[in-house]
Design an enzyme around this catalytic site. Structure first.
Site, PDB file in Angstrom:
ATOM      1  N   HIS A   1       0.937  -1.046   0.052  1.00  0.00           N
ATOM      2  CA  HIS A   1      -0.043  -0.019   0.128  1.00  0.00           C
ATOM      3  C   HIS A   1       0.895   1.319  -0.047  1.00  0.00           C
ATOM      4  O   HIS A   1       1.859   1.032   0.304  1.00  0.00           O
ATOM      5  CB  HIS A   1      -1.038  -0.094   1.344  1.00  0.00           C
ATOM      6  CG  HIS A   1      -0.010   0.074   2.600  1.00  0.00           C
ATOM      7  ND1 HIS A   1       0.300  -1.159   3.283  1.00  0.00           N
ATOM      8  CD2 HIS A   1       0.401   1.023   3.267  1.00  0.00           C
ATOM      9  CE1 HIS A   1       1.063  -0.722   4.253  1.00  0.00           C
ATOM     10  NE2 HIS A   1       1.026   0.474   4.250  1.00  0.00           N
TER      11      HIS A   1
ATOM     12  N   HIS B   1       5.476   6.156  -1.232  1.00  0.00           N
ATOM     13  CA  HIS B   1       6.197   4.908  -1.296  1.00  0.00           C
ATOM     14  C   HIS B   1       5.507   3.616  -1.117  1.00  0.00           C
ATOM     15  O   HIS B   1       4.535   4.021  -0.195  1.00  0.00           O
ATOM     16  CB  HIS B   1       7.537   4.910  -0.767  1.00  0.00           C
ATOM     17  CG  HIS B   1       7.451   4.785   0.682  1.00  0.00           C
ATOM     18  ND1 HIS B   1       7.036   6.018   1.492  1.00  0.00           N
ATOM     19  CD2 HIS B   1       7.432   3.771   1.531  1.00  0.00           C
ATOM     20  CE1 HIS B   1       6.905   5.783   2.675  1.00  0.00           C
ATOM     21  NE2 HIS B   1       6.986   4.303   2.887  1.00  0.00           N
TER      22      HIS B   1
HETATM   23  P1  ATP Z   1       5.002  -3.900  11.483  1.00  0.00           P
HETATM   24  O1  ATP Z   1       4.731  -2.485  12.416  1.00  0.00           O
HETATM   25  O2  ATP Z   1       4.377  -4.940  12.375  1.00  0.00           O
HETATM   26  O3  ATP Z   1       6.146  -4.122  10.976  1.00  0.00           O
HETATM   27  P2  ATP Z   1       3.394  -2.360   9.547  1.00  0.00           P
HETATM   28  O4  ATP Z   1       4.445  -1.329   9.898  1.00  0.00           O
HETATM   29  O5  ATP Z   1       3.014  -2.649   8.318  1.00  0.00           O
HETATM   30  O6  ATP Z   1       3.903  -3.601  10.325  1.00  0.00           O
HETATM   31  P3  ATP Z   1       1.863  -0.529  11.220  1.00  0.00           P
HETATM   32  O7  ATP Z   1       2.931  -0.393  11.975  1.00  0.00           O
HETATM   33  O8  ATP Z   1       0.561  -0.692  11.744  1.00  0.00           O
HETATM   34  O9  ATP Z   1       2.014  -1.893  10.527  1.00  0.00           O
HETATM   35  O10 ATP Z   1       1.899   0.446  10.012  1.00  0.00           O
HETATM   36  C1  ATP Z   1       0.763   0.598   9.005  1.00  0.00           C
HETATM   37  C2  ATP Z   1       1.328   1.628   7.865  1.00  0.00           C
HETATM   38  O11 ATP Z   1       1.589   2.815   8.593  1.00  0.00           O
HETATM   39  C3  ATP Z   1       2.760   1.041   7.413  1.00  0.00           C
HETATM   40  O12 ATP Z   1       2.535   1.652   5.922  1.00  0.00           O
HETATM   41  C4  ATP Z   1       3.710   1.773   8.174  1.00  0.00           C
HETATM   42  O13 ATP Z   1       4.742   2.200   7.469  1.00  0.00           O
HETATM   43  C5  ATP Z   1       2.850   3.194   8.492  1.00  0.00           C
HETATM   44  N1  ATP Z   1       3.365   3.719   9.546  1.00  0.00           N
HETATM   45  C6  ATP Z   1       3.432   3.182  10.667  1.00  0.00           C
HETATM   46  N2  ATP Z   1       3.971   4.031  11.949  1.00  0.00           N
HETATM   47  C7  ATP Z   1       4.075   5.173  11.417  1.00  0.00           C
HETATM   48  C8  ATP Z   1       4.538   6.401  11.751  1.00  0.00           C
HETATM   49  N3  ATP Z   1       4.746   6.488  12.873  1.00  0.00           N
HETATM   50  N4  ATP Z   1       4.404   7.375  10.595  1.00  0.00           N
HETATM   51  C9  ATP Z   1       4.162   7.237   9.531  1.00  0.00           C
HETATM   52  N5  ATP Z   1       3.628   6.027   9.005  1.00  0.00           N
HETATM   53  C10 ATP Z   1       3.958   5.199   9.881  1.00  0.00           C
END
Ligand code: ATP
Ligand code: MG
Length: 179
Positions: free
Chosen positions: A36, A121
Protein backbone atom coordinates in the site's frame (compact mmCIF):
# COMPACT_ATOMS: atom_id res chain seq x y z
CA UNK A 1 -7.34 0.20 17.45
CA UNK A 2 -4.42 1.02 15.18
CA UNK A 3 -5.52 2.86 12.04
CA UNK A 4 -4.02 4.25 8.87
CA UNK A 5 -5.23 5.59 5.54
CA UNK A 6 -3.62 4.28 2.37
CA UNK A 7 -3.94 3.67 -1.33
CA UNK A 8 -4.23 -0.08 -1.87
CA UNK A 9 -1.95 -1.59 -4.51
CA UNK A 10 -3.79 -3.82 -7.03
CA UNK A 11 -3.19 -7.56 -6.83
CA UNK A 12 -1.33 -7.74 -10.16
CA UNK A 13 1.16 -5.06 -9.04
CA UNK A 14 1.55 -6.67 -5.61
CA UNK A 15 2.43 -9.93 -7.36
CA UNK A 16 5.10 -8.14 -9.38
CA UNK A 17 6.52 -6.59 -6.21
CA UNK A 18 6.76 -9.98 -4.55
CA UNK A 19 9.05 -11.08 -7.37
CA UNK A 20 11.70 -8.74 -5.96
CA UNK A 21 11.87 -10.81 -2.81
CA UNK A 22 15.22 -12.36 -1.97
CA UNK A 23 16.53 -14.52 0.83
CA UNK A 24 18.98 -11.91 2.04
CA UNK A 25 19.51 -11.96 5.80
CA UNK A 26 17.94 -9.14 7.78
CA UNK A 27 15.09 -8.47 5.34
CA UNK A 28 11.48 -8.93 6.44
CA UNK A 29 9.42 -8.82 3.24
CA UNK A 30 5.89 -7.42 3.10
CA UNK A 31 3.64 -10.30 2.01
CA UNK A 32 1.66 -10.23 -1.21
CA UNK A 33 -1.61 -8.37 -0.75
CA UNK A 34 -0.28 -6.11 2.02
CA UNK A 35 1.34 -3.54 -0.26
CA UNK A 36 0.00 0.00 0.00
CA UNK A 37 0.95 3.66 -0.14
CA UNK A 38 0.37 5.21 3.27
CA UNK A 39 -1.31 8.60 3.17
CA UNK A 40 -1.72 9.06 6.91
CA UNK A 41 -0.88 6.97 9.94
CA UNK A 42 -3.46 7.62 12.66
CA UNK A 43 -2.01 5.25 15.21
CA UNK A 44 -3.89 4.02 18.26
CA UNK A 45 -7.42 5.43 18.00
CA UNK A 46 -10.55 5.01 20.06
CA UNK A 47 -13.16 3.07 18.07
CA UNK A 48 -15.74 5.70 19.04
CA UNK A 49 -13.97 8.10 16.64
CA UNK A 50 -14.60 5.93 13.60
CA UNK A 51 -17.91 7.52 12.56
CA UNK A 52 -16.39 11.02 12.41
CA UNK A 53 -13.25 9.76 10.66
CA UNK A 54 -15.49 7.99 8.16
CA UNK A 55 -17.59 11.11 7.63
CA UNK A 56 -14.52 13.29 7.12
CA UNK A 57 -12.95 10.90 4.60
CA UNK A 58 -16.28 10.47 2.76
CA UNK A 59 -16.35 14.20 2.06
CA UNK A 60 -13.18 14.07 -0.03
CA UNK A 61 -13.84 14.64 -3.72
CA UNK A 62 -11.16 14.06 -6.27
CA UNK A 63 -10.87 12.60 -9.72
CA UNK A 64 -9.31 9.21 -10.34
CA UNK A 65 -5.73 9.10 -11.51
CA UNK A 66 -3.13 6.53 -12.35
CA UNK A 67 0.23 5.69 -10.89
CA UNK A 68 3.30 3.78 -11.87
CA UNK A 69 5.91 2.50 -9.48
CA UNK A 70 9.38 3.23 -10.76
CA UNK A 71 12.64 2.66 -8.96
CA UNK A 72 13.65 1.33 -5.59
CA UNK A 73 14.96 3.33 -2.69
CA UNK A 74 15.54 3.06 1.01
CA UNK A 75 15.09 4.88 4.27
CA UNK A 76 17.70 4.74 6.97
CA UNK A 77 17.48 4.98 10.67
CA UNK A 78 20.53 5.77 12.80
CA UNK A 79 22.78 5.43 9.78
CA UNK A 80 21.54 1.98 8.89
CA UNK A 81 19.10 0.91 6.18
CA UNK A 82 15.67 0.30 7.69
CA UNK A 83 13.18 0.16 4.82
CA UNK A 84 13.40 -0.90 1.18
CA UNK A 85 10.67 0.66 -0.95
CA UNK A 86 9.39 1.13 -4.47
CA UNK A 87 8.84 4.77 -5.34
CA UNK A 88 6.19 6.47 -7.44
CA UNK A 89 7.91 7.38 -10.70
CA UNK A 90 6.48 10.63 -11.93
CA UNK A 91 4.21 11.96 -9.22
CA UNK A 92 0.88 12.98 -10.76
CA UNK A 93 -0.47 16.25 -9.29
CA UNK A 94 -3.54 14.42 -7.96
CA UNK A 95 -1.46 12.35 -5.54
CA UNK A 96 -0.18 15.20 -3.32
CA UNK A 97 -3.64 16.75 -3.61
CA UNK A 98 -5.21 13.55 -2.27
CA UNK A 99 -2.61 13.43 0.51
CA UNK A 100 -3.38 17.05 1.44
CA UNK A 101 -7.13 16.44 1.40
CA UNK A 102 -6.75 13.42 3.69
CA UNK A 103 -4.56 15.37 6.11
CA UNK A 104 -6.99 18.32 6.12
CA UNK A 105 -10.03 16.09 6.65
CA UNK A 106 -8.36 14.27 9.54
CA UNK A 107 -6.96 17.47 11.02
CA UNK A 108 -10.57 18.68 11.35
CA UNK A 109 -11.33 15.63 13.50
CA UNK A 110 -8.25 16.13 15.63
CA UNK A 111 -5.34 14.27 13.99
CA UNK A 112 -2.18 16.33 13.75
CA UNK A 113 -0.65 16.33 10.27
CA UNK A 114 2.95 15.17 10.26
CA UNK A 115 5.57 17.79 9.47
CA UNK A 116 7.64 15.50 7.29
CA UNK A 117 7.13 16.07 3.60
CA UNK A 118 5.12 13.45 1.75
CA UNK A 119 7.30 10.80 0.18
CA UNK A 120 4.91 8.38 -1.53
CA UNK A 121 6.28 4.85 -1.52
CA UNK A 122 5.37 1.20 -1.19
CA UNK A 123 7.32 -0.52 1.57
CA UNK A 124 8.75 -3.78 0.26
CA UNK A 125 10.82 -4.92 3.21
CA UNK A 126 11.79 -3.90 6.71
CA UNK A 127 15.51 -4.26 7.27
CA UNK A 128 17.30 -5.00 10.49
CA UNK A 129 20.93 -5.57 11.30
CA UNK A 130 22.25 -4.97 7.77
CA UNK A 131 25.24 -2.66 7.41
CA UNK A 132 25.21 0.18 4.88
CA UNK A 133 28.00 -1.57 2.97
CA UNK A 134 26.14 -4.89 2.77
CA UNK A 135 23.01 -3.05 1.74
CA UNK A 136 24.71 -1.14 -1.09
CA UNK A 137 26.25 -4.39 -2.32
CA UNK A 138 22.76 -5.91 -2.35
CA UNK A 139 21.28 -2.89 -4.15
CA UNK A 140 23.92 -3.04 -6.87
CA UNK A 141 22.86 -6.60 -7.69
CA UNK A 142 19.18 -5.68 -7.93
CA UNK A 143 17.62 -5.22 -11.35
CA UNK A 144 15.71 -2.03 -12.14
CA UNK A 145 12.02 -2.09 -11.34
CA UNK A 146 9.16 -0.38 -13.18
CA UNK A 147 5.53 -1.44 -12.73
CA UNK A 148 2.67 -1.17 -15.17
CA UNK A 149 0.43 1.86 -14.79
CA UNK A 150 -2.45 1.18 -12.46
CA UNK A 151 -5.58 3.18 -11.70
CA UNK A 152 -6.24 4.67 -8.27
CA UNK A 153 -10.01 4.49 -7.92
CA UNK A 154 -10.22 4.70 -4.16
CA UNK A 155 -8.35 5.03 -0.90
CA UNK A 156 -8.94 3.03 2.23
CA UNK A 157 -9.11 3.32 6.00
CA UNK A 158 -7.30 0.29 7.43
CA UNK A 159 -7.07 -1.29 10.80
CA UNK A 160 -3.66 -2.83 11.46
CA UNK A 161 -3.53 -5.87 13.73
CA UNK A 162 -0.39 -7.72 14.62
CA UNK A 163 -0.62 -11.38 15.43
CA UNK A 164 1.51 -14.49 15.33
CA UNK A 165 1.30 -14.69 11.52
CA UNK A 166 2.53 -11.10 11.14
CA UNK A 167 0.60 -7.89 10.62
CA UNK A 168 -2.87 -7.98 9.06
CA UNK A 169 -4.67 -5.04 7.54
CA UNK A 170 -8.45 -4.95 7.50
CA UNK A 171 -10.34 -2.38 5.43
CA UNK A 172 -12.78 -0.44 7.58
CA UNK A 173 -13.86 2.02 4.90
CA UNK A 174 -13.16 2.60 1.23
CA UNK A 175 -13.61 6.00 -0.42
CA UNK A 176 -14.12 6.25 -4.15
CA UNK A 177 -12.64 8.86 -6.43
CA UNK A 178 -14.90 10.01 -9.23
CA UNK A 179 -14.40 9.21 -12.91
P1 ATP B 1 4.90 -3.88 11.56
O1 ATP B 1 4.90 -2.60 12.37
O2 ATP B 1 4.36 -5.06 12.29
O3 ATP B 1 6.20 -4.14 10.89
P2 ATP B 1 3.48 -2.34 9.63
O4 ATP B 1 4.51 -1.28 9.85
O5 ATP B 1 3.11 -2.68 8.23
O6 ATP B 1 3.87 -3.68 10.35
P3 ATP B 1 1.86 -0.61 11.17
O7 ATP B 1 3.02 -0.30 12.06
O8 ATP B 1 0.51 -0.76 11.78
O9 ATP B 1 2.13 -1.93 10.36
O10 ATP B 1 1.80 0.52 10.07
C1 ATP B 1 0.79 0.64 9.10
C2 ATP B 1 1.28 1.60 8.01
O11 ATP B 1 1.52 2.89 8.59
C3 ATP B 1 2.60 1.19 7.37
O12 ATP B 1 2.61 1.64 6.03
C4 ATP B 1 3.64 1.94 8.16
O13 ATP B 1 4.80 2.20 7.40
C5 ATP B 1 2.89 3.24 8.44
N1 ATP B 1 3.36 3.82 9.70
C6 ATP B 1 3.52 3.17 10.88
N2 ATP B 1 3.95 4.00 11.85
C7 ATP B 1 4.08 5.21 11.26
C8 ATP B 1 4.48 6.49 11.74
N3 ATP B 1 4.84 6.70 12.98
N4 ATP B 1 4.48 7.50 10.85
C9 ATP B 1 4.10 7.31 9.58
N5 ATP B 1 3.71 6.15 9.07
C10 ATP B 1 3.70 5.09 9.89
MG1 MG C 1 5.16 -0.49 11.72
Amino acid sequence: MRLFVAIPIPASISRALIELKSNERGFRWVPEGNHHITLKFLGETDPSSIPEIHRALSEIHLQRFSLRLDGLGSFSSKGRPSVLWAGVGRIPPHLPVLHRKVLDALWRVGFEPERRSFHPHVTLARIEGVSSQAFSAYRKKQPAFVSDDFPVGNFTLYQSRSGSGGVRYGAIGSYGLYE
